[in-house]
Design an enzyme around this catalytic site. Sequence first.
Site, mmCIF file in Angstrom:
data_model
loop_
_atom_site.group_PDB
_atom_site.id
_atom_site.type_symbol
_atom_site.label_atom_id
_atom_site.label_comp_id
_atom_site.label_asym_id
_atom_site.label_seq_id
_atom_site.Cartn_x
_atom_site.Cartn_y
_atom_site.Cartn_z
ATOM 1 N N SER A 138 0.720 -0.780 0.216
ATOM 2 C CA SER A 138 -0.402 0.166 0.040
ATOM 3 C C SER A 138 1.300 1.453 -0.147
ATOM 4 O O SER A 138 2.163 0.882 0.582
ATOM 5 C CB SER A 138 -0.900 0.508 0.903
ATOM 6 N N TYR A 151 -1.276 0.730 10.502
ATOM 7 C CA TYR A 151 -1.979 0.332 9.143
ATOM 8 C C TYR A 151 -0.368 0.391 8.623
ATOM 9 O O TYR A 151 0.092 0.014 7.834
ATOM 10 C CB TYR A 151 -2.863 0.550 8.180
#
Length: 245
Positions: A138, A151
């Site tokens: 990501s 995250y």
Amino acid sequence: MKVVFLGATKGMGRALARRMAERGEALFLLGRDPDELARSARDLEIRGAPAPVATHACDLEHPEGFAPALDAAEQALGGFDTVVVTAGAFATQDALEADPALTARVLQTNFTHTVGFCEAARARLLAAGGGTLCVFSSVAGERGRTPVILYGASKAGLSRYLEGLDHKYRRQGLRVVTVKPGFVATGMTAGLSPPPFAGTPEDVAGRVLDAIDRGRPVVYAPRPWRYVMAVIRHLPRAVMRRVGF
């Protein structure tokens, strides 16, 4: 290609698996929900994947299942040359800060267990002479950013691991493709406010399949995130503290 796919039942993974099926690639699906796997397998057969598209249970939260799942894929496909991992876990920063157990689950799933699965896949690919390992990380892992501290940390670790694999094993025939999606409209991002350059799973699938074909080590998707993150990587910390991006 003979593709083992972990995470083909939803979102970006489903869109990528469908593109592969339309090209006639042989697919083997891994996931944790047998009913979703069965529905996805039939969908992919209709779209052109050689039948039967076989499936096997595999959950990133349960690493004891990685070896049996990959063994089943080898047997069903007669060996494989490509492994795609789109599965992962997500929660907002506020939710993670409020729930240590959830934090542990997300960090373990996205880093420790994903790396464990990749290691098992890497060993099999290299033993067969090489192949492609395509893993979704990501853009959240590019910098320490206020909205995605925890995250993002899990994805930062995953990206660095994949980069190291590429450095060490490219000459031995292992092509590592690290996918860094930005904001994409999927079930994972439902309820979040999209930025102006949000993408769709179909946008991402096209770019990722091209990167697999070309053996490109890193791909940002949708395309604008490549330029957004080029700026973000060079912003001073003082600016990052103020912008809250």
